[in-house]
Write a protein that holds these residues in place. Sequence first.
Motif, PDB file in Angstrom:
ATOM      1  N   MET A   1       0.899  -1.173   0.138  1.00 33.30           N
ATOM      2  CA  MET A   1       0.154   0.011   0.059  1.00 33.30           C
ATOM      3  C   MET A   1       0.762   1.157  -0.002  1.00 33.30           C
ATOM      4  O   MET A   1       1.904   1.243   0.575  1.00 33.30           O
ATOM      5  N   PHE A   2       0.577   2.226  -0.684  1.00 30.74           N
ATOM      6  CA  PHE A   2       1.208   3.362  -0.923  1.00 30.74           C
ATOM      7  C   PHE A   2       0.715   4.712  -0.028  1.00 30.74           C
ATOM      8  O   PHE A   2      -0.427   4.941   0.081  1.00 30.74           O
ATOM      9  N   ILE A  18      10.305   8.561  -5.458  1.00 32.53           N
ATOM     10  CA  ILE A  18       9.764   7.131  -5.401  1.00 32.53           C
ATOM     11  C   ILE A  18      10.888   6.197  -5.787  1.00 32.53           C
ATOM     12  O   ILE A  18      11.385   6.449  -6.893  1.00 32.53           O
ATOM     13  N   CYS A  19      11.321   5.360  -4.993  1.00 33.74           N
ATOM     14  CA  CYS A  19      12.569   4.585  -5.270  1.00 33.74           C
ATOM     15  C   CYS A  19      12.209   3.117  -5.161  1.00 33.74           C
ATOM     16  O   CYS A  19      11.394   2.947  -4.261  1.00 33.74           O
ATOM     17  N   GLY A  20      13.069   2.227  -5.640  1.00 33.30           N
ATOM     18  CA  GLY A  20      12.997   1.018  -5.367  1.00 33.30           C
ATOM     19  C   GLY A  20      13.583   0.149  -6.497  1.00 33.30           C
ATOM     20  O   GLY A  20      14.257   0.653  -7.535  1.00 33.30           O
ATOM     21  N   SER A  21      13.623  -1.336  -6.596  1.00 36.79           N
ATOM     22  CA  SER A  21      14.044  -1.909  -7.576  1.00 36.79           C
ATOM     23  C   SER A  21      13.091  -2.056  -8.763  1.00 36.79           C
ATOM     24  O   SER A  21      12.053  -1.395  -9.110  1.00 36.79           O
ATOM     25  N   MET A  22      13.375  -2.879  -9.914  1.00 39.60           N
ATOM     26  CA  MET A  22      12.793  -2.890 -11.171  1.00 39.60           C
ATOM     27  C   MET A  22      11.490  -3.664 -10.412  1.00 39.60           C
ATOM     28  O   MET A  22      11.515  -4.520  -9.529  1.00 39.60           O
ATOM     29  N   PHE A  23      10.364  -3.508 -11.262  1.00 37.21           N
ATOM     30  CA  PHE A  23       9.185  -4.251 -11.237  1.00 37.21           C
ATOM     31  C   PHE A  23       8.487  -3.954  -9.702  1.00 37.21           C
ATOM     32  O   PHE A  23       7.824  -4.977  -9.213  1.00 37.21           O
ATOM     33  N   SER A  24       8.758  -2.757  -9.074  1.00 37.49           N
ATOM     34  CA  SER A  24       8.387  -2.465  -7.816  1.00 37.49           C
ATOM     35  C   SER A  24       7.145  -1.465  -7.952  1.00 37.49           C
ATOM     36  O   SER A  24       6.522  -1.348  -6.933  1.00 37.49           O
ATOM     37  N   ALA A 139      15.471  15.165  -0.674  1.00 40.16           N
ATOM     38  CA  ALA A 139      14.076  15.144  -1.074  1.00 40.16           C
ATOM     39  C   ALA A 139      13.453  15.173   0.562  1.00 40.16           C
ATOM     40  O   ALA A 139      13.953  14.893   1.398  1.00 40.16           O
ATOM     41  N   GLU A 140      12.155  16.102   0.339  1.00 42.60           N
ATOM     42  CA  GLU A 140      11.468  16.123   1.617  1.00 42.60           C
ATOM     43  C   GLU A 140      10.833  14.975   1.945  1.00 42.60           C
ATOM     44  O   GLU A 140      10.454  14.710   3.271  1.00 42.60           O
ATOM     45  N   TYR A 141      10.360  14.248   0.582  1.00 42.39           N
ATOM     46  CA  TYR A 141       9.521  13.097   0.896  1.00 42.39           C
ATOM     47  C   TYR A 141      10.151  11.887   0.085  1.00 42.39           C
ATOM     48  O   TYR A 141      10.421  12.055  -0.867  1.00 42.39           O
ATOM     49  N   ILE A 142      10.265  10.901   0.825  1.00 42.69           N
ATOM     50  CA  ILE A 142      10.527   9.633   0.289  1.00 42.69           C
ATOM     51  C   ILE A 142       9.794   8.458   0.370  1.00 42.69           C
ATOM     52  O   ILE A 142       9.322   8.287   1.465  1.00 42.69           O
ATOM     53  N   THR A 143       9.402   7.716  -0.857  1.00 43.26           N
ATOM     54  CA  THR A 143       8.632   6.444  -0.854  1.00 43.26           C
ATOM     55  C   THR A 143       9.583   5.336  -1.254  1.00 43.26           C
ATOM     56  O   THR A 143       9.891   5.498  -2.486  1.00 43.26           O
ATOM     57  N   LYS A 144       9.941   4.278  -0.675  1.00 44.55           N
ATOM     58  CA  LYS A 144      10.491   3.284  -1.181  1.00 44.55           C
ATOM     59  C   LYS A 144       9.552   2.124  -1.586  1.00 44.55           C
ATOM     60  O   LYS A 144       8.939   1.549  -0.645  1.00 44.55           O
ATOM     61  N   VAL A 145       9.396   1.749  -2.556  1.00 43.02           N
ATOM     62  CA  VAL A 145       8.386   0.581  -2.996  1.00 43.02           C
ATOM     63  C   VAL A 145       9.226  -0.846  -3.370  1.00 43.02           C
ATOM     64  O   VAL A 145      10.324  -0.601  -3.558  1.00 43.02           O
ATOM     65  N   HIS A 146       8.476  -1.804  -3.239  1.00 36.90           N
ATOM     66  CA  HIS A 146       9.113  -3.098  -3.280  1.00 36.90           C
ATOM     67  C   HIS A 146       8.375  -4.018  -4.465  1.00 36.90           C
ATOM     68  O   HIS A 146       7.432  -3.980  -4.439  1.00 36.90           O
ATOM     69  N   ALA A 147       9.240  -4.770  -4.944  1.00 40.67           N
ATOM     70  CA  ALA A 147       8.769  -5.775  -5.735  1.00 40.67           C
ATOM     71  C   ALA A 147       8.460  -6.932  -5.112  1.00 40.67           C
ATOM     72  O   ALA A 147       8.887  -7.127  -3.874  1.00 40.67           O
ATOM     73  N   ILE A 148       8.360  -8.231  -5.641  1.00 41.68           N
ATOM     74  CA  ILE A 148       8.281  -9.492  -4.864  1.00 41.68           C
ATOM     75  C   ILE A 148       9.563 -10.282  -5.669  1.00 41.68           C
ATOM     76  O   ILE A 148       9.552 -10.325  -6.956  1.00 41.68           O
ATOM     77  N   CYS A 149      10.211 -11.034  -4.793  1.00 41.58           N
ATOM     78  CA  CYS A 149      11.199 -11.694  -5.114  1.00 41.58           C
ATOM     79  C   CYS A 149      11.023 -12.648  -6.119  1.00 41.58           C
ATOM     80  O   CYS A 149      10.059 -13.804  -5.900  1.00 41.58           O
ATOM     81  N   LEU A 155       9.990  -9.716   0.022  1.00 39.22           N
ATOM     82  CA  LEU A 155       9.964  -8.363  -0.600  1.00 39.22           C
ATOM     83  C   LEU A 155      11.221  -8.383  -1.418  1.00 39.22           C
ATOM     84  O   LEU A 155      12.274  -8.628  -0.669  1.00 39.22           O
ATOM     85  N   ALA A 156      11.285  -7.861  -2.644  1.00 39.28           N
ATOM     86  CA  ALA A 156      12.417  -7.686  -3.294  1.00 39.28           C
ATOM     87  C   ALA A 156      12.948  -6.231  -3.208  1.00 39.28           C
ATOM     88  O   ALA A 156      12.390  -5.244  -3.355  1.00 39.28           O
ATOM     89  N   THR A 157      14.267  -5.945  -3.248  1.00 35.58           N
ATOM     90  CA  THR A 157      14.718  -4.563  -3.002  1.00 35.58           C
ATOM     91  C   THR A 157      16.135  -4.224  -3.896  1.00 35.58           C
ATOM     92  O   THR A 157      16.470  -3.236  -4.223  1.00 35.58           O
ATOM     93  N   HIS A 158      16.083  -5.512  -4.935  1.00 39.00           N
ATOM     94  CA  HIS A 158      17.304  -5.452  -5.852  1.00 39.00           C
ATOM     95  C   HIS A 158      16.932  -5.685  -7.154  1.00 39.00           C
ATOM     96  O   HIS A 158      16.194  -6.348  -7.574  1.00 39.00           O
ATOM     97  N   SER A 159      17.698  -5.071  -8.080  1.00 35.91           N
ATOM     98  CA  SER A 159      17.404  -5.696  -9.349  1.00 35.91           C
ATOM     99  C   SER A 159      18.709  -6.504 -10.018  1.00 35.91           C
ATOM    100  O   SER A 159      19.711  -6.114  -9.997  1.00 35.91           O
ATOM    101  N   TYR A 160      18.273  -7.671 -10.200  1.00 35.56           N
ATOM    102  CA  TYR A 160      19.346  -8.706 -10.813  1.00 35.56           C
ATOM    103  C   TYR A 160      19.383  -8.778 -12.129  1.00 35.56           C
ATOM    104  O   TYR A 160      18.344  -9.306 -12.575  1.00 35.56           O
TER     105      TYR A 160
END
Length: 194
Positions: A1-2, A18-24, A139-149, A155-160
């Motif tokens: 949920m964002f 808004i940051c995170g791995s690929m497919f997040s 940045a004043e606001y940061i949202t880290k989104v996650h994919a699924i491994c 929760l996935a945090t890396h782009s392999y």
Amino acid sequence: MFLEPHFSGQRSGWLEVICGSMFSGKTEELIRRLKRARIAGQEVAVFKPAVDTRYADQSVVSHDSNSFQATPITRSAQLLDLPDQVSVIGLDEAQFFDADIVKHTQDLAHRGKRIIIAGLDMDFRGKPFGPMADLLAVAEYITKVHAICSHCGNLATHSYRLTPNQDTVVLGEKDLYEARCRKCFRMGNMLDLR
């Protein structure tokens, strides 16, 4: 949920990353925020690096095929030519912009603009990608989104990267990359070293 940042007390400009791995879901979240700004009657301008031609030349497009019209640019200094009536600026794939993107987005925030930035925080090696670390710092606001491994379902945090190419910038989708958790990313890289 964002969770969208609460802006009721904010009167000047600011940066949202808004940051995170690929497919997040980074671009999906960027598009969602841009649509809400447009519904609120705010003037919106969206930009992407000209190098990113994966889906469309004149749009940012999510993996779910949602899109928003965008202008491709080759240098971040082009952002400074915006008309004054633009109050919300969207940037996709910020990791591909030049280092001056940090200075230019801060200049725009000082002019009262809301800048919403989406990008990969780490490259395929697990290192900070391009100007993203510096953008996160200011940045004043940061949202880290996650994919699924794709290997274990956490929760996935890396782009392999699935290919041996060692160039930092290699455009691709699921044919070249997987989202992985920290453990599966590390295990995959250890196997690659054999």
